[in-house]
Structures are given as structure tokens and as C-alpha cells.
Design a protein around this motif. Structure first.
Motif, PDB file in Angstrom:
ATOM      1  N   ASN A 176       0.848  -1.186   0.000  1.00 27.73           N
ATOM      2  CA  ASN A 176       0.000   0.000   0.000  1.00 27.73           C
ATOM      3  C   ASN A 176       0.890   1.244   0.000  1.00 27.73           C
ATOM      4  O   ASN A 176       1.773   1.381   0.853  1.00 27.73           O
ATOM      5  CB  ASN A 176      -0.914  -0.005   1.227  1.00 27.73           C
ATOM      6  N   ALA A 177       0.646   2.128  -0.940  1.00 25.80           N
ATOM      7  CA  ALA A 177       1.508   3.303  -1.105  1.00 25.80           C
ATOM      8  C   ALA A 177       1.547   4.186   0.137  1.00 25.80           C
ATOM      9  O   ALA A 177       2.581   4.788   0.454  1.00 25.80           O
ATOM     10  CB  ALA A 177       1.047   4.120  -2.309  1.00 25.80           C
ATOM     11  N   GLU A 178       0.420   4.262   0.872  1.00 27.48           N
ATOM     12  CA  GLU A 178       0.370   5.119   2.056  1.00 27.48           C
ATOM     13  C   GLU A 178       1.163   4.532   3.227  1.00 27.48           C
ATOM     14  O   GLU A 178       1.598   5.257   4.117  1.00 27.48           O
ATOM     15  CB  GLU A 178      -1.079   5.355   2.467  1.00 27.48           C
ATOM     16  N   LEU A 179       1.330   3.218   3.223  1.00 24.87           N
ATOM     17  CA  LEU A 179       2.059   2.564   4.308  1.00 24.87           C
ATOM     18  C   LEU A 179       3.525   2.297   3.952  1.00 24.87           C
ATOM     19  O   LEU A 179       4.348   2.072   4.852  1.00 24.87           O
ATOM     20  CB  LEU A 179       1.388   1.231   4.662  1.00 24.87           C
ATOM     21  N   LYS A 180       3.834   2.315   2.671  1.00 23.28           N
ATOM     22  CA  LYS A 180       5.155   1.888   2.207  1.00 23.28           C
ATOM     23  C   LYS A 180       6.327   2.597   2.888  1.00 23.28           C
ATOM     24  O   LYS A 180       7.271   1.935   3.334  1.00 23.28           O
ATOM     25  CB  LYS A 180       5.244   2.056   0.690  1.00 23.28           C
ATOM     26  N   PRO A 181       6.330   3.948   3.002  1.00 20.90           N
ATOM     27  CA  PRO A 181       7.492   4.600   3.627  1.00 20.90           C
ATOM     28  C   PRO A 181       7.746   4.123   5.059  1.00 20.90           C
ATOM     29  O   PRO A 181       8.895   3.854   5.435  1.00 20.90           O
ATOM     30  CB  PRO A 181       7.131   6.085   3.589  1.00 20.90           C
ATOM     31  N   ALA A 182       6.683   4.009   5.871  1.00 21.49           N
ATOM     32  CA  ALA A 182       6.854   3.578   7.253  1.00 21.49           C
ATOM     33  C   ALA A 182       7.271   2.114   7.321  1.00 21.49           C
ATOM     34  O   ALA A 182       8.118   1.733   8.145  1.00 21.49           O
ATOM     35  CB  ALA A 182       5.564   3.802   8.042  1.00 21.49           C
ATOM     36  N   VAL A 183       6.700   1.272   6.473  1.00 26.19           N
ATOM     37  CA  VAL A 183       7.075  -0.147   6.449  1.00 26.19           C
ATOM     38  C   VAL A 183       8.549  -0.295   6.076  1.00 26.19           C
ATOM     39  O   VAL A 183       9.276  -1.096   6.686  1.00 26.19           O
ATOM     40  CB  VAL A 183       6.191  -0.932   5.462  1.00 26.19           C
ATOM     41  N   GLU A 184       9.000   0.471   5.105  1.00 27.16           N
ATOM     42  CA  GLU A 184      10.410   0.397   4.703  1.00 27.16           C
ATOM     43  C   GLU A 184      11.328   0.779   5.850  1.00 27.16           C
ATOM     44  O   GLU A 184      12.411   0.191   6.017  1.00 27.16           O
ATOM     45  CB  GLU A 184      10.660   1.306   3.492  1.00 27.16           C
ATOM     46  N   ARG A 185      10.912   1.733   6.665  1.00 28.69           N
ATOM     47  CA  ARG A 185      11.716   2.126   7.834  1.00 28.69           C
ATOM     48  C   ARG A 185      11.732   1.021   8.878  1.00 28.69           C
ATOM     49  O   ARG A 185      12.769   0.781   9.520  1.00 28.69           O
ATOM     50  CB  ARG A 185      11.164   3.421   8.437  1.00 28.69           C
ATOM     51  N   VAL A 186      10.604   0.341   9.068  1.00 26.20           N
ATOM     52  CA  VAL A 186      10.558  -0.784  10.003  1.00 26.20           C
ATOM     53  C   VAL A 186      11.499  -1.889   9.534  1.00 26.20           C
ATOM     54  O   VAL A 186      12.293  -2.433  10.322  1.00 26.20           O
ATOM     55  CB  VAL A 186       9.120  -1.328  10.139  1.00 26.20           C
ATOM     56  N   VAL A 187      11.431  -2.232   8.254  1.00 22.27           N
ATOM     57  CA  VAL A 187      12.273  -3.296   7.695  1.00 22.27           C
ATOM     58  C   VAL A 187      13.751  -2.917   7.785  1.00 22.27           C
ATOM     59  O   VAL A 187      14.604  -3.746   8.131  1.00 22.27           O
ATOM     60  CB  VAL A 187      11.877  -3.594   6.237  1.00 22.27           C
ATOM     61  N   ASP A 188      14.056  -1.652   7.515  1.00 19.53           N
ATOM     62  CA  ASP A 188      15.449  -1.195   7.609  1.00 19.53           C
ATOM     63  C   ASP A 188      15.967  -1.345   9.041  1.00 19.53           C
ATOM     64  O   ASP A 188      17.100  -1.806   9.254  1.00 19.53           O
ATOM     65  CB  ASP A 188      15.531   0.275   7.176  1.00 19.53           C
ATOM     66  N   ALA A 189      15.143  -0.968  10.024  1.00 16.15           N
ATOM     67  CA  ALA A 189      15.558  -1.103  11.425  1.00 16.15           C
ATOM     68  C   ALA A 189      15.755  -2.569  11.797  1.00 16.15           C
ATOM     69  O   ALA A 189      16.719  -2.919  12.497  1.00 16.15           O
ATOM     70  CB  ALA A 189      14.524  -0.454  12.342  1.00 16.15           C
ATOM     71  N   LEU A 190      14.879  -3.437  11.324  1.00 16.23           N
ATOM     72  CA  LEU A 190      15.023  -4.870  11.600  1.00 16.23           C
ATOM     73  C   LEU A 190      16.303  -5.418  10.969  1.00 16.23           C
ATOM     74  O   LEU A 190      17.003  -6.241  11.586  1.00 16.23           O
ATOM     75  CB  LEU A 190      13.804  -5.634  11.069  1.00 16.23           C
ATOM     76  N   ASN A 191      16.607  -4.970   9.775  1.00 12.28           N
ATOM     77  CA  ASN A 191      17.838  -5.421   9.117  1.00 12.28           C
ATOM     78  C   ASN A 191      19.069  -4.966   9.889  1.00 12.28           C
ATOM     79  O   ASN A 191      20.053  -5.706  10.031  1.00 12.28           O
ATOM     80  CB  ASN A 191      17.891  -4.898   7.681  1.00 12.28           C
ATOM     81  N   ARG A 192      19.035  -3.737  10.392  1.00 12.58           N
ATOM     82  CA  ARG A 192      20.170  -3.232  11.169  1.00 12.58           C
ATOM     83  C   ARG A 192      20.281  -3.921  12.523  1.00 12.58           C
ATOM     84  O   ARG A 192      21.373  -4.008  13.100  1.00 12.58           O
ATOM     85  CB  ARG A 192      20.045  -1.711  11.350  1.00 12.58           C
ATOM     86  N   LEU A 193      19.160  -4.409  13.031  1.00 10.80           N
ATOM     87  CA  LEU A 193      19.190  -5.138  14.304  1.00 10.80           C
ATOM     88  C   LEU A 193      20.013  -6.419  14.217  1.00 10.80           C
ATOM     89  O   LEU A 193      20.598  -6.866  15.215  1.00 10.80           O
ATOM     90  CB  LEU A 193      17.764  -5.489  14.753  1.00 10.80           C
ATOM     91  N   ILE A 194      20.036  -7.020  13.032  1.00 16.99           N
ATOM     92  CA  ILE A 194      20.770  -8.279  12.854  1.00 16.99           C
ATOM     93  C   ILE A 194      22.237  -8.094  13.224  1.00 16.99           C
ATOM     94  O   ILE A 194      22.869  -8.969  13.812  1.00 16.99           O
ATOM     95  CB  ILE A 194      20.625  -8.784  11.406  1.00 16.99           C
ATOM     96  N   ASP A 195      22.778  -6.929  12.886  1.00 16.09           N
ATOM     97  CA  ASP A 195      24.198  -6.653  13.149  1.00 16.09           C
ATOM     98  C   ASP A 195      24.413  -5.849  14.426  1.00 16.09           C
ATOM     99  O   ASP A 195      25.550  -5.519  14.764  1.00 16.09           O
ATOM    100  CB  ASP A 195      24.804  -5.888  11.965  1.00 16.09           C
TER     101      ASP A 195
END
Length: 216
Positions: free
Chosen positions: A49-68
């Protein structure tokens, strides 16, 4: 009508998920689940969903950074504490009373209004969550309850009335104060996971509000 009820189930699940993130720190087991294909697929679905995409991408980015991130569970728990459990000056405390009116935590009107609504619907605060009822986790949890309870209605007009009431609840008890709360999260959360969750919560509430009034 059945299509609406099926969608309601998904809406309630999302509200309960968001509520759980504001209710308590994530455990090590929780974090492992967030790195699973199932959760990543769920987030990808939201991001379509275009309205949710920016916030979802930030959540995914934070989760990816959590791995390291070293000691990621402990560090994320510290982020939760710093952001939601300290003083109003140093934290983004998640209570409606702080952002509505001018009396801060002394303003008991939001909590009283919510408590009256919860009593009307026969809902009590989850055992173990020792917080005022205007805490965002409790408000989101109750909203999920309102959504799923509306699925018990058997007449179309009653269901439509319930959807209108849900939209009014979102406006009065969440979107009335979420923007300054979310802004404070962006300012104070340096790592960014909870800031992203707060942004996603606001974005989903706005999207849901549009859906409920037929402005899709």
C-alpha cells in the motif's frame, strides 16, 4: 458483508500487533520471529500500500540493522525504556492525556472517556498491563476489540453503523493526539525501530479512517 467481516479480521490483527509493540519490550524469541519469512512477508504485504510503504520500509530497515546490532535484544529493550518509560521531558510517553489539553498527566478526561467506553462494551484492561487506559497499547487493543466485535452483527446496516463508530473512535481517541506523539518519537529514538512503528501506526490509522468513510 462477508468480505467486510474477513477484512475486519485482518484490521483487528494489525491493531493487536501494533498494540503489543507498545505494551512491552520484545523478547529474544520475538526478535527471532521478526526475522522470519512469515513476518517479513506480512510486512511486505503492508508495504504494497503506497500510504504505508514509507513507514514499512523504515521498520524493515531497522530490523535489518538489528541483525548486526550487538546485544540487539537488550539494546532494543533499552530503546523502549528510554522512549516510553522515563519522564515527559526525556521520553515520548504514550498517553493521550499528555497531548490533549494543557494539563498533561493531570488531565484525566481522555482516560475517563475511554474507561466509560470500555465498561460499556464489557472490556477490561489486559491483566499485567499496569497502565492508565489512555496508554496507546490499551487504546489500540480496544480498537481491535471493537473491530472484531462488529463481526458479530448480522444486519448490513448495523455493521455499517459500527464502522462509522470505529472511524469516530479513531479520530477522537487516536488521531487527535498521535501526530505530536509520533513527532516526539522521531526526535528521541536514535536507532529508529520504535519511531518507525509509531509512524506506521499513524499511517495505518489514517488509511483505515479513509476506508471506513468510503474514501478509498
Amino acid at each position: 458483508m462477508q468480505e467486510t467481516k474477513a477484512f475486519n479480521e485482518k484490521r483487528a490483527e494489525i491493531y493487536w500487533w501494533l498494540s503489543s509493540l507498545f505494551a512491552k519490550e520484545l523478547t529474544e524469541e520475538n526478535l527471532q520471529q521478526y526475522h522470519s519469512a512469515q513476518i517479513r512477508s506480512f510486512l511486505s504485504g503492508l508495504g504494497e500500500n503506497a500510504e504505508l510503504k514509507p513507514a514499512v520500509e523504515r521498520v524493515v530497515d531497522a530490523l535489518n540493522r538489528l541483525i548486526d546490532r550487538e546485544d540487539s535484544q537488550l539494546e532494543l529493550a533499552a530503546d523502549f525504556c528510554d522512549l516510553f518509560l522515563k519522564s515527559d521531558r526525556d521520553s515520548a510517553l504514550p498517553y493521550a492525556s499528555l497531548y490533549i489539553g494543557k494539563n498533561g498527566l493531570l488531565n484525566d478526561t481522555p482516560a475517563k472517556e475511554l474507561e466509560a467506553l470500555m465498561n460499556k462494551h464489557g472490556v477490561s484492561v489486559e491483566h499485567g498491563l499496569n497502565e492508565p487506559v489512555d496508554h496507546i497499547a490499551i487504546v489500540l487493543d480496544f480498537l481491535g476489540h471493537l473491530v472484531i466485535r462488529s463481526n458479530e452483527l448480522e444486519q448490513q446496516r448495523h455493521l455499517e453503523d459500527a464502522l462509522i463508530q470505529q472511524e469516530q473512535f479513531i479520530q477522537a481517541h487516536l488521531l487527535s493526539w498521535l501526530p505530536p506523539f509520533v513527532a516526539k518519537c522521531q526526535k528521541l529514538d536514535q536507532f529508529g525501530f520504535y519511531a518507525a512503528i509509531a509512524s506506521l501506526t499513524e499511517a495505518f490509522l489514517k488509511l483505515d479512517s479513509h476506508y471506513l468513510i468510503g474514501d478509498e
